[in-house]
Motif scaffolding. Sequence first.
Motif, short mmCIF file in Angstrom:
data_model
loop_
_atom_site.label_atom_id
_atom_site.label_comp_id
_atom_site.label_asym_id
_atom_site.label_seq_id
_atom_site.Cartn_x
_atom_site.Cartn_y
_atom_site.Cartn_z
N UNK A 121 0.82 -1.20 0.00
CA UNK A 121 0.00 0.00 0.00
C UNK A 121 0.86 1.26 0.00
N UNK A 122 1.98 1.22 0.70
CA UNK A 122 2.91 2.35 0.67
C UNK A 122 3.47 2.53 -0.74
N UNK A 123 3.73 1.43 -1.43
CA UNK A 123 4.31 1.49 -2.78
C UNK A 123 3.28 1.84 -3.84
N UNK A 124 2.01 1.40 -3.64
CA UNK A 124 0.96 1.62 -4.64
C UNK A 124 -0.33 2.10 -3.97
N UNK A 125 -0.29 3.24 -3.30
CA UNK A 125 -1.47 3.69 -2.55
C UNK A 125 -2.68 3.97 -3.42
N UNK A 126 -2.46 4.25 -4.70
CA UNK A 126 -3.58 4.54 -5.59
C UNK A 126 -4.32 3.28 -6.04
N UNK A 127 -3.80 2.11 -5.74
CA UNK A 127 -4.43 0.85 -6.15
C UNK A 127 -5.20 0.19 -5.02
N UNK A 128 -5.23 0.81 -3.84
CA UNK A 128 -5.80 0.19 -2.66
C UNK A 128 -7.07 0.92 -2.22
#
Length: 310
Positions: free
Chosen positions: A130-137
Motif C-alpha cells: 500500500x505504501x508502494x501503490x497507494x492509488x491501487x488500494x
Amino acid sequence: METNVLVPEINRTLYSDIEPFNTGFLKVSDIHTIYYEQSGNPDGHPVVFLHGGPGGGTSPSNRKFFDPNFYRIILFDQRGAGKSTPHACLEENTTWDLIEDIEILRAHLKVPEWQVFGGSWGSTLALAYSVSHPDKVTGMVLRGIFMLRKKEIDWFYEGGAAAIFPDAWEPFRDHIPESERGCFVDAYNKRLNSNDKETQYAAARAWTKWEMMTAHLLPNEGTIKRGDNDEFCLAFARIENHYFVNKGFFPSDSFLLDNVEKIKHINTVIVQVCLLSCCFVHVTIDIHLLRATNAQFMNSVNMILESGET
C-alpha cells in the motif's frame, strides 16, 4: 486521551466453504511462477488476500473470511510457497519482488484497484504494498499487525515467547547446540541452507512446529499437523527465516512506520489479538500508526477465543 475511533459490529462466524470459479498459474519472472485463484462473486468488490509466513501459502479456509456474495476473492501463493514454483526457492525472493508480483497479478486479472487483506506477515506485505501503490488500494484489513522489526523478531524467536509456551520452546531451543544459541535465527539459517537435505528438513520441522504450536491462543490440532508435512515445513521455514535474516529487505527497521503518511487516505480496519503469542508485542501498536491511518481498531480476543481463527 480521547479518540474518535468507531468499532463496528463484529461478525463472529466465518462464511461457508466455497470453491474457486477460476484458478491459474502466472509466470512473474524467469524463475518464479505463482498460483492464484478467484472465488466468490466474479462481479463483486475485488479483495486480495495476502498470506502469512512468509512461506505459509494459502488454504481453502482463507476464502471463508469474505462474504462470497459481495466480494471477488483473490488468493495467491507467494514466491516459493504453496503451489507456486519453484518450491521453497529463495532466489529473487524479496518483499519488493512480492510487491511487483501483486501488481502483475492485478494487471493480469484486470482489476483497477482492490481491497487488501493480510494477517501477521500478510499485514507487513499489505502495508508495504500500500505504501508502494497507494492509488491501487481501496481499503485495508490488517490482522495481528507485524512489522518485522528487530524487537518483534527477538521477542518471538530469541526467547521472549518461551515464557508463554515453555513446552513448545524446548524442542525449538534444543535443536540448536548451546554454543550457537546467541542468535537462533542465524543458527537456523545455517541449517536451513545446508547442503545436506536431511539437515534442512530437520531444522525446518523444528522451526515450523514452534510456530504452529504457538500460532493460536488455544491449541489447534489442524495447524499443528501442518508441521508434520516436510514439504510445507521446508518452504515455510526456509522462506520465513530468509526474510527475517534479511530484515524484511527494508532499508530501515522503522520503514513502514516512517511511510504511513503515504497511506493516510486509505480506510483501514485493524483486528488485533491482544493475547495471541506471535503478535503479543503488538498490543502496543505504535500510536503513530493509528494516528496516521484512518484506522478502526478492533480488539478481537473474544472473537478469537470463540472462532479459533487467527
